[in-house]
Design a protein around this motif. Structure first.
Motif, PDB file in Angstrom:
ATOM      1  N   ASP A 128       0.868  -1.172   0.000  1.00 10.70           N
ATOM      2  CA  ASP A 128       0.000   0.000   0.000  1.00 10.70           C
ATOM      3  C   ASP A 128       0.907   1.225   0.000  1.00 10.70           C
ATOM      4  N   TYR A 129       1.046   1.854  -1.155  1.00 11.50           N
ATOM      5  CA  TYR A 129       2.007   2.943  -1.292  1.00 11.50           C
ATOM      6  C   TYR A 129       1.530   4.238  -0.647  1.00 11.50           C
ATOM      7  N   THR A 130       0.302   4.288  -0.184  1.00 12.31           N
ATOM      8  CA  THR A 130      -0.187   5.504   0.466  1.00 12.31           C
ATOM      9  C   THR A 130       0.612   5.801   1.726  1.00 12.31           C
ATOM     10  N   ASP A 131       0.867   4.777   2.546  1.00  6.18           N
ATOM     11  CA  ASP A 131       1.646   4.983   3.767  1.00  6.18           C
ATOM     12  C   ASP A 131       3.056   5.471   3.444  1.00  6.18           C
ATOM     13  N   ILE A 132       3.641   4.913   2.399  1.00  6.69           N
ATOM     14  CA  ILE A 132       4.972   5.353   1.982  1.00  6.69           C
ATOM     15  C   ILE A 132       4.929   6.801   1.536  1.00  6.69           C
ATOM     16  N   ALA A 133       3.886   7.174   0.800  1.00  6.41           N
ATOM     17  CA  ALA A 133       3.747   8.563   0.330  1.00  6.41           C
ATOM     18  C   ALA A 133       3.633   9.518   1.505  1.00  6.41           C
ATOM     19  N   VAL A 134       2.885   9.134   2.535  1.00  7.76           N
ATOM     20  CA  VAL A 134       2.742   9.992   3.719  1.00  7.76           C
ATOM     21  C   VAL A 134       4.100  10.178   4.405  1.00  7.76           C
ATOM     22  N   GLU A 135       4.849   9.095   4.563  1.00  2.10           N
ATOM     23  CA  GLU A 135       6.160   9.179   5.223  1.00  2.10           C
ATOM     24  C   GLU A 135       7.123  10.058   4.425  1.00  2.10           C
ATOM     25  N   GLU A 136       7.143   9.846   3.122  1.00  7.02           N
ATOM     26  CA  GLU A 136       8.057  10.632   2.289  1.00  7.02           C
ATOM     27  C   GLU A 136       7.665  12.108   2.288  1.00  7.02           C
ATOM     28  N   THR A 137       6.379  12.388   2.277  1.00  2.07           N
ATOM     29  CA  THR A 137       5.933  13.781   2.323  1.00  2.07           C
ATOM     30  C   THR A 137       6.344  14.432   3.636  1.00  2.07           C
ATOM     31  N   ALA A 138       6.157  13.710   4.738  1.00  2.00           N
ATOM     32  CA  ALA A 138       6.534  14.248   6.039  1.00  2.00           C
ATOM     33  C   ALA A 138       8.027  14.564   6.101  1.00  2.00           C
ATOM     34  N   ASP A 139       8.843  13.732   5.454  1.00  2.70           N
ATOM     35  CA  ASP A 139      10.293  13.949   5.472  1.00  2.70           C
ATOM     36  C   ASP A 139      10.713  15.147   4.622  1.00  2.70           C
ATOM     37  N   ARG A 140       9.921  15.451   3.578  1.00 10.13           N
ATOM     38  CA  ARG A 140      10.316  16.503   2.637  1.00 10.13           C
ATOM     39  C   ARG A 140       9.764  17.878   3.010  1.00 10.13           C
ATOM     40  N   LEU A 141       8.770  17.954   3.881  1.00 14.34           N
ATOM     41  CA  LEU A 141       8.194  19.239   4.257  1.00 14.34           C
ATOM     42  C   LEU A 141       8.997  19.864   5.395  1.00 14.34           C
ATOM     43  N   ALA A 142       9.176  21.167   5.330  1.00 16.68           N
ATOM     44  CA  ALA A 142       9.908  21.895   6.364  1.00 16.68           C
ATOM     45  C   ALA A 142       9.012  22.996   6.931  1.00 16.68           C
ATOM     46  N   VAL A 143       8.851  23.011   8.252  1.00 18.05           N
ATOM     47  CA  VAL A 143       8.045  24.035   8.931  1.00 18.05           C
ATOM     48  C   VAL A 143       8.969  25.158   9.383  1.00 18.05           C
ATOM     49  N   HIS A 144       8.469  26.374   9.328  1.00 14.48           N
ATOM     50  CA  HIS A 144       9.265  27.542   9.713  1.00 14.48           C
ATOM     51  C   HIS A 144       9.882  27.329  11.095  1.00 14.48           C
ATOM     52  N   VAL A 145      11.160  27.656  11.204  1.00 12.55           N
ATOM     53  CA  VAL A 145      11.909  27.367  12.425  1.00 12.55           C
ATOM     54  C   VAL A 145      11.361  28.095  13.651  1.00 12.55           C
ATOM     55  N   ASP A 146      10.691  29.236  13.454  1.00 13.65           N
ATOM     56  CA  ASP A 146      10.199  30.017  14.589  1.00 13.65           C
ATOM     57  C   ASP A 146       8.767  29.675  14.978  1.00 13.65           C
ATOM     58  N   ALA A 147       8.162  28.721  14.263  1.00 15.02           N
ATOM     59  CA  ALA A 147       6.782  28.351  14.568  1.00 15.02           C
ATOM     60  C   ALA A 147       6.711  27.561  15.877  1.00 15.02           C
ATOM     61  N   ARG A 148       5.703  27.858  16.665  1.00 16.67           N
ATOM     62  CA  ARG A 148       5.483  27.162  17.924  1.00 16.67           C
ATOM     63  C   ARG A 148       4.120  26.477  17.868  1.00 16.67           C
ATOM     64  N   GLU A 149       3.970  25.481  18.718  1.00 15.16           N
ATOM     65  CA  GLU A 149       2.700  24.756  18.830  1.00 15.16           C
ATOM     66  C   GLU A 149       2.222  24.271  17.461  1.00 15.16           C
ATOM     67  N   VAL A 150       3.138  23.703  16.731  1.00 12.90           N
ATOM     68  CA  VAL A 150       2.836  23.267  15.363  1.00 12.90           C
ATOM     69  C   VAL A 150       2.005  21.985  15.388  1.00 12.90           C
ATOM     70  N   ASP A 151       0.990  21.954  14.558  1.00 14.98           N
ATOM     71  CA  ASP A 151       0.166  20.766  14.393  1.00 14.98           C
ATOM     72  C   ASP A 151      -0.113  20.600  12.901  1.00 14.98           C
TER      73      ASP A 151
END
Length: 374
Positions: free
Chosen positions: A79-102
């Motif tokens: 099921d490649y959906t789980d792999i896609a979610v993991e890879e997306t999470a690894d490639r996204l970067a949240v602003h370093v100054d953001a707090r309480e990120v969800d």
């Protein structure tokens, strides 16, 4: 310290006076030149998330391995959906100054090879709650990994031949040898060794042959087979090529030569002490004398191959009536073929109160076998 408002500062972009609560932590240092901007100018060009325009995931269509960095990793993906979610999470970067990120993600299957990832992020910047939604298409590229490519190309470095000494291995022995090989490879795969595989297993009139990925594993499997089934291992290397550095590359055939006798065989050693029921073929041949019940072990020089001939096996035994116990050394049983009463040796394992006993009739007469393996 009181918490009031900061004033007397002006935004270098719009010129407005900056007024913000004094308890708001602002980014400091040269890494964020926009930290001195007012909130209006700061959020004008602010991105909470840095996302790639597209993500490509390389997976093996045969075994489900995932290509990461410069190597294939076993993840068993189906099921490649789980792999896609993991890879997306690894490639996204949240602003370093953001707090309480969800954040959360909702995958959308566009077609067999494309999954559109809808990602919603929220956080707090400068005391202000912000949110952002990004959509990243993930393309699944189905390929063939190095390992599956080798298997498909009939690659192997060693051959294991399971053979008998002056006999053909039994079906059970061949089956068990294959199970031992598969278990060995599974153990290596569990450690992440992608060089571990069996290319081919074939049954022949002489035994079983297995093509193994490396010489080291071929040797290890052959040793495990004889450790359990008995026998010896011989090696026969064959030069097949040279590598890029000019080193000779050999393919080795490992022959697991099983012993001539197996547990359950009844053999005659022609030593005057009667037949022996073989109980072990490891190290020196071991068994039990059918005439007395005494233990037998071959001399070191004879090993697992003493000079003997086979009279039958435990499977050839038949149950018959125990007629009478004559004395400490003899009993009477019915011949399973003629039904005549015969006097035979009384081994120590015979139960004198039994109604029936297993007997083996052979060229030298009739002998009582033990009820169970000794």
């Amino acid at each position: 310290m009181s918490s009031g408002s900061r004033s007397g500062e002006f935004c270098p972009r719009c010129g407005d006076e900056i007024s913000r609560p004094s308890d708001i932590d602002l980014p400091s240092g040269p890494s964020d030149p926009d930290a001195v901007l007012c909130d209006g100018c700061y959020f004008e060009d602010f991105d909470l998330v840095d996302a790639p325009e597209r993500i490509e995931v390389r997976v093996c269509s045969q075994c489900g391995a995932l290509h990461r960095g410069n190597r294939w990793v076993d993840v068993g993906a189906r099921d490649y959906t789980d792999i896609a979610v993991e890879e997306t999470a690894d490639r996204l970067a949240v602003h370093v100054d953001a707090r309480e990120v969800d954040w959360g993600v909702e995958p959308e299957q566009v077609d067999q090879n494309t999954i559109r990832m809808h990602c919603l992020f929220s956080g707090v910047i400068r005391g202000t709650a912000v949110s952002e939604e990004v959509t990243v298409p993930v393309y699944v590229a189905r390929e063939t990994c190095d390992r599956c490519g080798r298997i498909a190309g009939d690659y192997y470095a060693s051959i294991i031949q399971v053979r008998g000494t002056d006999r053909t291995p039994t079906t059970d022995e061949n089956d068990r040898a294959v199970e031992i090989a598969e278990s060995y490879i599974a153990e290596r795969e569990a450690t992440g060794d992608r060089n571990a595989f069996i290319t081919e297993t074939s049954r022949t009139d002489d035994g079983v042959d297995m093509k193994i990925s490396t010489n080291q594993m071929g040797q290890g499997i052959a040793k495990r087979i004889v450790a359990e089934l008995g026998g010896t291992v011989s090696e026969a290397p064959t030069l097949v090529t040279e590598d890029g550095d000019g080193n000779e590359v050999y393919r080795v055939t490992f022959t697991a030569r099983l012993p001539p006798y197996t547990p359950g065989d009844v053999i005659d050693l022609d030593d005057g002490d009667g037949p022996v029921l073989v109980t072990s073929a490891h190290g020196n041949l071991k068994g039990v004398r059918l005439a007395t019940g005494d233990r037998y072990e071959a001399d070191f020089e004879e090993g697992i191959d003493p000079d003997a001939r086979t009279l039958g096996t435990r499977e050839d035994a038949e149950s018959t009536t125990l007629v009478a116990v004559e004395d400490a050394h003899a009993v009477q049983v019915l011949d399973p073929e003629t039904f005549e009463s015969k006097t035979v040796p009384r081994p120590s394992y015979l139960d004198p109160d039994a109604d029936e006993v297993p007997v083996l009739k052979h060229r030298q007469g009739l002998h009582v076998l033990p009820d169970d393996e000794l």
